[in-house]
Design a protein around this motif. Structure first.
Motif, PDB file in Angstrom:
ATOM      1  N   UNK A  95      11.312 -34.500 -42.778  1.00  0.00           N
ATOM      2  CA  UNK A  95      10.278 -33.547 -43.141  1.00  0.00           C
ATOM      3  C   UNK A  95      10.936 -32.207 -43.439  1.00  0.00           C
ATOM      4  N   UNK A  96      10.714 -31.731 -44.655  1.00  0.00           N
ATOM      5  CA  UNK A  96      11.173 -30.401 -45.049  1.00  0.00           C
ATOM      6  C   UNK A  96       9.960 -29.487 -45.050  1.00  0.00           C
ATOM      7  N   UNK A  97       9.974 -28.480 -44.210  1.00  0.00           N
ATOM      8  CA  UNK A  97       8.894 -27.505 -44.151  1.00  0.00           C
ATOM      9  C   UNK A  97       9.426 -26.240 -44.814  1.00  0.00           C
ATOM     10  N   UNK A  98       8.742 -25.789 -45.858  1.00  0.00           N
ATOM     11  CA  UNK A  98       9.274 -24.678 -46.645  1.00  0.00           C
ATOM     12  C   UNK A  98       8.338 -23.478 -46.601  1.00  0.00           C
ATOM     13  N   UNK A  99       8.925 -22.343 -46.259  1.00  0.00           N
ATOM     14  CA  UNK A  99       8.251 -21.048 -46.359  1.00  0.00           C
ATOM     15  C   UNK A  99       9.314 -20.040 -46.766  1.00  0.00           C
ATOM     16  N   UNK A 100       9.215 -19.536 -47.983  1.00  0.00           N
ATOM     17  CA  UNK A 100      10.238 -18.601 -48.451  1.00  0.00           C
ATOM     18  C   UNK A 100      10.325 -17.380 -47.547  1.00  0.00           C
TER      19      UNK A 100
END
Length: 170
Positions: A95-100
């Motif tokens: 699982x890749x959780x992305x928040x810049x």
């Protein structure tokens, strides 16, 4: 900040995107070696990307390329949709959780509740609030973008995901 200042700053970011792309490709080993060291220990059957806003849009843009090179499913869902409707994670998923920015309240909420061994936080702010809720945090190579309408953040997130897909298969 007035609209002319925002517009001027956005153009500055746009003008620097090609330089940032070149830097990230040139420095790919230092940018990717931490996450690749972790991923080489995992037998992956599917990648789930959880993101919102421009991170979600960048993930959608990178998805077809990633699936083509990886030859397995890359599923992209918004943080809200994941929490409310589609939160099944299988044993061989990563699982890749992305928040810049690392400040998305929806992403923070996902990280507080997700139960899986292979969750990776991708952000441009490794000291952000969201990173406190994940033990595996990796830098997207964006640096901070201070305008609300991200330009380089979107482009460099697409690049990061595409390069990650290529480097996983090498």
């Amino acid at each position: 900040m007035n609209i002319l200042d925002i517009q001027s700053e956005m153009f500055d970011y746009i003008n620097h995107i090609s330089k940032n792309i070149t830097e990230n490709i040139s420095n790919y080993e230092s940018l990717f070696s931490p996450i690749l060291m972790e991923l080489k220990e995992v037998e992956v059957k599917r990648i789930i990307i959880i993101a919102s806003g421009s991170s979600f849009n960048a993930s959608i843009a990178a998805k077809p390329f990633m699936q083509k090179v990886l030859k397995y499913e890359v599923k992209v869902v918004t943080s809200f949709y994941f929490q409310k409707y589609d939160n099944m994670i299988l044993e061989k998923d990563i699982v890749l959780v992305i928040s810049q920015s690392g400040r998305s309240s929806n992403i923070i909420s996902v990280l507080k509740t997700i139960q899986h061994d292979y969750v990776y936080m991708l952000t441009s702010n490794v000291d952000s609030v969201a990173c406190k809720y994940c033990t595996r945090v990796f830098d997207l190579g964006i640096h901070e973008e201070k305008v609300e309408f991200v330009t380089k953040g979107y482009t460099l997130t697409v690049l990061y995901l595409m390069l990650l897909g290529l480097l996983i298969i090498l």
